[in-house]
Design a protein around this motif. Structure first.
Motif, mmCIF file in Angstrom:
data_model
loop_
_atom_site.group_PDB
_atom_site.id
_atom_site.type_symbol
_atom_site.label_atom_id
_atom_site.label_comp_id
_atom_site.label_asym_id
_atom_site.label_seq_id
_atom_site.Cartn_x
_atom_site.Cartn_y
_atom_site.Cartn_z
ATOM 1 N N ASN A 104 11.713 50.045 20.197
ATOM 2 C CA ASN A 104 11.697 48.673 19.706
ATOM 3 C C ASN A 104 11.720 47.722 20.901
ATOM 4 O O ASN A 104 12.771 47.325 21.379
ATOM 5 C CB ASN A 104 12.900 48.442 18.781
ATOM 6 C CG ASN A 104 12.839 47.104 18.087
ATOM 7 O OD1 ASN A 104 12.071 46.230 18.460
ATOM 8 N ND2 ASN A 104 13.671 46.941 17.081
ATOM 9 N N GLY A 105 10.544 47.367 21.380
ATOM 10 C CA GLY A 105 10.406 46.518 22.557
ATOM 11 C C GLY A 105 11.011 45.137 22.401
ATOM 12 O O GLY A 105 11.360 44.493 23.390
ATOM 13 N N ALA A 106 11.177 44.671 21.164
ATOM 14 C CA ALA A 106 11.783 43.355 20.938
ATOM 15 C C ALA A 106 13.207 43.308 21.483
ATOM 16 O O ALA A 106 13.702 42.239 21.847
ATOM 17 C CB ALA A 106 11.780 43.026 19.448
ATOM 18 N N LEU A 107 13.858 44.472 21.579
ATOM 19 C CA LEU A 107 15.237 44.514 22.085
ATOM 20 C C LEU A 107 15.317 44.227 23.578
ATOM 21 O O LEU A 107 16.366 43.807 24.069
ATOM 22 C CB LEU A 107 15.871 45.869 21.778
ATOM 23 C CG LEU A 107 16.091 46.164 20.301
ATOM 24 C CD1 LEU A 107 16.577 47.587 20.110
ATOM 25 C CD2 LEU A 107 17.061 45.169 19.689
ATOM 26 N N GLU A 108 14.219 44.435 24.309
ATOM 27 C CA GLU A 108 14.220 44.119 25.739
ATOM 28 C C GLU A 108 14.346 42.610 25.947
ATOM 29 O O GLU A 108 15.045 42.159 26.849
ATOM 30 C CB GLU A 108 12.948 44.644 26.404
ATOM 31 C CG GLU A 108 12.921 46.152 26.495
ATOM 32 C CD GLU A 108 11.642 46.676 27.133
ATOM 33 O OE1 GLU A 108 11.777 47.607 27.940
ATOM 34 O OE2 GLU A 108 10.549 46.169 26.827
ATOM 35 N N ASP A 109 13.673 41.838 25.107
ATOM 36 C CA ASP A 109 13.714 40.381 25.210
ATOM 37 C C ASP A 109 14.933 39.784 24.520
ATOM 38 O O ASP A 109 15.421 38.732 24.927
ATOM 39 C CB ASP A 109 12.444 39.770 24.602
ATOM 40 C CG ASP A 109 11.203 40.147 25.379
ATOM 41 O OD1 ASP A 109 11.301 40.332 26.612
ATOM 42 O OD2 ASP A 109 10.136 40.282 24.751
ATOM 43 N N ASP A 110 15.411 40.445 23.464
ATOM 44 C CA ASP A 110 16.514 39.894 22.670
ATOM 45 C C ASP A 110 17.451 41.006 22.196
ATOM 46 O O ASP A 110 17.443 41.378 21.028
ATOM 47 C CB ASP A 110 15.950 39.115 21.477
ATOM 48 C CG ASP A 110 17.003 38.308 20.758
ATOM 49 O OD1 ASP A 110 18.174 38.280 21.209
ATOM 50 O OD2 ASP A 110 16.663 37.695 19.722
ATOM 51 N N PRO A 111 18.282 41.544 23.105
ATOM 52 C CA PRO A 111 19.193 42.621 22.725
ATOM 53 C C PRO A 111 20.197 42.200 21.655
ATOM 54 O O PRO A 111 20.729 43.039 20.921
ATOM 55 C CB PRO A 111 19.908 42.991 24.025
ATOM 56 C CG PRO A 111 19.551 41.969 25.020
ATOM 57 C CD PRO A 111 18.386 41.196 24.515
ATOM 58 N N ALA A 112 20.429 40.898 21.506
ATOM 59 C CA ALA A 112 21.372 40.400 20.503
ATOM 60 C C ALA A 112 20.900 40.655 19.074
ATOM 61 O O ALA A 112 21.666 40.497 18.130
ATOM 62 C CB ALA A 112 21.632 38.917 20.715
ATOM 63 N N LEU A 113 19.640 41.086 18.903
ATOM 64 C CA LEU A 113 19.169 41.473 17.567
ATOM 65 C C LEU A 113 20.069 42.552 16.980
ATOM 66 O O LEU A 113 20.273 42.613 15.769
ATOM 67 C CB LEU A 113 17.724 41.978 17.626
ATOM 68 C CG LEU A 113 16.643 40.945 17.919
ATOM 69 C CD1 LEU A 113 15.305 41.637 18.197
ATOM 70 C CD2 LEU A 113 16.532 39.970 16.760
ATOM 71 N N LEU A 114 20.622 43.397 17.840
ATOM 72 C CA LEU A 114 21.524 44.448 17.366
ATOM 73 C C LEU A 114 22.821 43.859 16.823
ATOM 74 O O LEU A 114 23.426 44.423 15.910
ATOM 75 C CB LEU A 114 21.824 45.460 18.471
ATOM 76 C CG LEU A 114 20.660 46.383 18.820
ATOM 77 C CD1 LEU A 114 20.941 47.130 20.113
ATOM 78 C CD2 LEU A 114 20.381 47.346 17.679
#
Length: 118
Positions: free
Chosen positions: A74-84
């Protein structure tokens, strides 16, 4: 969705396992500021570290609840780890095709009962 005692979850759809962390895990970690994703094509093994999460409190491994080969991250986590932090139970970290699942996984009710013992 199934859960491990180390607070990872796995959901399977059509021979693909989606792996993430539980809401309990993200609350314990605090604000997640960095996700070290596994490499596509990397082998993961049940109960071994597949990647790492870094929060303002600590660095923690994500232990794989499956054995197999990482097919997507999930590459989106590289830009926005706070999604977790905002939606841990719907935010997958990596996928494994044709996984072998751990025999120790719990369903939601079993996991919630397990959390009461901590």
């Amino acid at each position: 969705m199934k859960y491990s005692k180390t607070h990872e979850w796995v959901k399977t759809e059509g021979g693909v396992a989606f792996i993430g962390i539980s809401d309990y895990a993200q609350k314990e970690m605090g604000d997640i500021v960095y996700v070290e994703l596994p490499e596509i094509g990397a082998s993961v093994t049940i109960n071994e570290s597949a990647c790492e999460l870094e929060s303002v409190k600590a660095v923690a491994p994500v232990e794989s609840p499956v054995t197999g080969v990482v097919s997507e991250v999930n590459g989106a986590l590289e830009d926005d780890p706070a999604l977790l932090n905002s939606d841990a139970e719907n935010c997958w970290i990596y996928k494994v095709e044709n996984p072998v699942l751990s025999g120790d996984l719990m369903d939601e009710e079993e996991y919630l009962n397990y959390l009461k013992t901590l």
